[in-house]
Design a protein around this motif. Structure first.
Motif, PDB file in Angstrom:
ATOM      1  N   GLU A 179     -47.273   7.764 -39.628  1.00 15.58           N
ATOM      2  CA  GLU A 179     -47.414   6.606 -40.511  1.00 15.58           C
ATOM      3  C   GLU A 179     -48.282   5.578 -39.788  1.00 15.58           C
ATOM      4  O   GLU A 179     -47.902   5.101 -38.720  1.00 15.58           O
ATOM      5  CB  GLU A 179     -46.042   6.002 -40.817  1.00 15.58           C
ATOM      6  CG  GLU A 179     -45.102   6.936 -41.568  1.00 15.58           C
ATOM      7  CD  GLU A 179     -43.701   6.364 -41.716  1.00 15.58           C
ATOM      8  OE1 GLU A 179     -43.408   5.331 -41.048  1.00 15.58           O
ATOM      9  OE2 GLU A 179     -42.909   6.933 -42.473  1.00 15.58           O
ATOM     10  N   ILE A 180     -49.425   5.248 -40.346  1.00 18.53           N
ATOM     11  CA  ILE A 180     -50.359   4.330 -39.691  1.00 18.53           C
ATOM     12  C   ILE A 180     -49.882   2.895 -39.892  1.00 18.53           C
ATOM     13  O   ILE A 180     -49.706   2.430 -41.024  1.00 18.53           O
ATOM     14  CB  ILE A 180     -51.793   4.505 -40.230  1.00 18.53           C
ATOM     15  CG1 ILE A 180     -52.232   5.965 -40.132  1.00 18.53           C
ATOM     16  CG2 ILE A 180     -52.750   3.590 -39.465  1.00 18.53           C
ATOM     17  CD1 ILE A 180     -52.185   6.555 -38.735  1.00 18.53           C
ATOM     18  N   GLU A 181     -49.674   2.198 -38.784  1.00 23.85           N
ATOM     19  CA  GLU A 181     -49.242   0.795 -38.822  1.00 23.85           C
ATOM     20  C   GLU A 181     -50.422  -0.160 -38.764  1.00 23.85           C
ATOM     21  O   GLU A 181     -50.408  -1.228 -39.361  1.00 23.85           O
ATOM     22  CB  GLU A 181     -48.335   0.491 -37.625  1.00 23.85           C
ATOM     23  CG  GLU A 181     -46.951   1.085 -37.696  1.00 23.85           C
ATOM     24  CD  GLU A 181     -46.090   0.573 -36.561  1.00 23.85           C
ATOM     25  OE1 GLU A 181     -46.635   0.282 -35.473  1.00 23.85           O
ATOM     26  OE2 GLU A 181     -44.872   0.441 -36.750  1.00 23.85           O
ATOM     27  N   HIS A 182     -51.429   0.246 -37.991  1.00 23.99           N
ATOM     28  CA  HIS A 182     -52.537  -0.678 -37.714  1.00 23.99           C
ATOM     29  C   HIS A 182     -53.762   0.149 -37.328  1.00 23.99           C
ATOM     30  O   HIS A 182     -53.645   1.128 -36.594  1.00 23.99           O
ATOM     31  CB  HIS A 182     -52.140  -1.608 -36.566  1.00 23.99           C
ATOM     32  CG  HIS A 182     -53.219  -2.554 -36.150  1.00 23.99           C
ATOM     33  ND1 HIS A 182     -53.556  -3.673 -36.884  1.00 23.99           N
ATOM     34  CD2 HIS A 182     -54.057  -2.551 -35.075  1.00 23.99           C
ATOM     35  CE1 HIS A 182     -54.549  -4.318 -36.270  1.00 23.99           C
ATOM     36  NE2 HIS A 182     -54.864  -3.658 -35.183  1.00 23.99           N
ATOM     37  N   GLU A 183     -54.910  -0.218 -37.857  1.00 24.04           N
ATOM     38  CA  GLU A 183     -56.140   0.483 -37.493  1.00 24.04           C
ATOM     39  C   GLU A 183     -57.287  -0.519 -37.370  1.00 24.04           C
ATOM     40  O   GLU A 183     -57.452  -1.388 -38.232  1.00 24.04           O
ATOM     41  CB  GLU A 183     -56.495   1.552 -38.524  1.00 24.04           C
ATOM     42  CG  GLU A 183     -57.734   2.366 -38.156  1.00 24.04           C
ATOM     43  CD  GLU A 183     -57.994   3.539 -39.102  1.00 24.04           C
ATOM     44  OE1 GLU A 183     -59.166   3.923 -39.253  1.00 24.04           O
ATOM     45  OE2 GLU A 183     -57.021   4.064 -39.675  1.00 24.04           O
ATOM     46  N   GLU A 184     -58.022  -0.405 -36.287  1.00 22.91           N
ATOM     47  CA  GLU A 184     -59.192  -1.246 -36.058  1.00 22.91           C
ATOM     48  C   GLU A 184     -60.427  -0.362 -35.928  1.00 22.91           C
ATOM     49  O   GLU A 184     -60.406   0.635 -35.208  1.00 22.91           O
ATOM     50  CB  GLU A 184     -59.034  -2.067 -34.772  1.00 22.91           C
ATOM     51  CG  GLU A 184     -57.864  -3.028 -34.793  1.00 22.91           C
ATOM     52  CD  GLU A 184     -57.685  -3.759 -33.463  1.00 22.91           C
ATOM     53  OE1 GLU A 184     -58.574  -3.619 -32.588  1.00 22.91           O
ATOM     54  OE2 GLU A 184     -56.655  -4.435 -33.300  1.00 22.91           O
ATOM     55  N   ALA A 196     -49.728   4.054 -34.703  1.00 22.19           N
ATOM     56  CA  ALA A 196     -48.988   4.802 -35.710  1.00 22.19           C
ATOM     57  C   ALA A 196     -47.546   5.027 -35.270  1.00 22.19           C
ATOM     58  O   ALA A 196     -47.207   4.872 -34.101  1.00 22.19           O
ATOM     59  CB  ALA A 196     -49.677   6.142 -35.953  1.00 22.19           C
ATOM     60  N   ARG A 197     -46.707   5.415 -36.225  1.00 18.16           N
ATOM     61  CA  ARG A 197     -45.296   5.721 -35.964  1.00 18.16           C
ATOM     62  C   ARG A 197     -44.995   7.161 -36.360  1.00 18.16           C
ATOM     63  O   ARG A 197     -45.520   7.667 -37.346  1.00 18.16           O
ATOM     64  CB  ARG A 197     -44.379   4.825 -36.788  1.00 18.16           C
ATOM     65  CG  ARG A 197     -44.351   3.377 -36.380  1.00 18.16           C
ATOM     66  CD  ARG A 197     -43.492   3.148 -35.175  1.00 18.16           C
ATOM     67  NE  ARG A 197     -43.347   1.706 -34.915  1.00 18.16           N
ATOM     68  CZ  ARG A 197     -42.896   1.216 -33.797  1.00 18.16           C
ATOM     69  NH1 ARG A 197     -42.530   2.017 -32.811  1.00 18.16           N
ATOM     70  NH2 ARG A 197     -42.801  -0.082 -33.619  1.00 18.16           N
ATOM     71  N   LYS A 198     -44.110   7.780 -35.597  1.00 15.12           N
ATOM     72  CA  LYS A 198     -43.523   9.047 -36.023  1.00 15.12           C
ATOM     73  C   LYS A 198     -42.369   8.725 -36.964  1.00 15.12           C
ATOM     74  O   LYS A 198     -41.443   8.020 -36.584  1.00 15.12           O
ATOM     75  CB  LYS A 198     -43.019   9.831 -34.816  1.00 15.12           C
ATOM     76  CG  LYS A 198     -42.322  11.138 -35.181  1.00 15.12           C
ATOM     77  CD  LYS A 198     -41.888  11.885 -33.933  1.00 15.12           C
ATOM     78  CE  LYS A 198     -41.124  13.159 -34.276  1.00 15.12           C
ATOM     79  NZ  LYS A 198     -40.777  13.933 -33.048  1.00 15.12           N
TER      80      LYS A 198
END
Length: 211
Positions: A179-184, A196-198
């Motif tokens: 699950e992507i939390e943050h992307e730059e 990301a989170r598992k």
């Protein structure tokens, strides 16, 4: 000659090879290290370029497939007074039990691993449920022209020198597993930082603690 042999032959000269890019990469490494917590695994530690940026309150473990690189990273950790455990190990076959780590980080690794899908699956496996995966990676640009004029020639050169592939879409692969939390996206997507989170029972607990 595979990537292991090529990186082994470079040894400490790898620092000199990457030095022109350090002013671009160092702030991003520092940014990536801000997201690590708890028991941390760095996959593909190389010569230890991430080591100066880790917070002091983590339990750090680091692996690389090239023994010569691991020895350099160990020396760098000693110079920094950093307590860390180092292992010679493939990203595609991590010799840790499932659910071993709170955080797994890779920094400019997925452009080199022969089987990125298998490496991503291994990172997913060794993370605890709710654990965090951090990827700072070369990726295919959002700009098609930039891919053809810059990345494609660079890809050919680095492919010969290091077996690197700068046109991989690690950001897309990560979405299959996490699950992507943050992307730059930096430099038109040539470099991306993905946090990301598992998925799992601990995800809510991590979020509640503001981790």
């Amino acid at each position: 000659m595979g990537f292991r042999e090529k990186y082994a032959r470079l040894g400490e000269r790898y620092d000199a090879l990457e030095k022109p890019l350090e002013r671009f990469f160092c702030p991003l490494r520092k940014r990536a290290a801000e997201f690590v917590k708890g028991k941390v695994l760095e996959v593909g530690v190389g010569v230890g370029k991430m080591l100066p940026y880790y917070p002091p309150d983590i339990e750090l473990h680091a692996v690389d497939a090239v023994p010569e690189m691991v020895r350099i990273a160990e020396r760098r950790a000693e110079e920094l007074g950093l307590n860390a455990n180092f292992y010679v190990m493939d990203a595609e076959k991590l010799e840790f039990p499932s659910g071993s780590f709170d955080t797994v980080l890779s920094s400019f690794v997925f452009c080199t691993v022969p089987n990125p899908e298998r490496a991503m699956a291994e990172i997913h496996r060794v993370l605890k449920p709710g654990g965090r995966a951090i990827f700072l990676e070369h990726t295919k640009s959002d700009c098609r022209l930039l891919n053809w004029l810059f990345l494609k020639p660079l890809d050919l050169l680095l492919g010969v020198l290091l077996d690197d592939n700068t046109l991989r879409e690690t950001h897309v692969l990560a979405r299959k597993y996490f699950e992507i939390e943050h992307e730059e996206s930096h430099y038109r997507g040539i470099v991306r930082l993905i946090v990301a989170r598992k998925p799992g029972e601990q995800s809510k607990a991590f979020k509640d603690r503001g981790a």
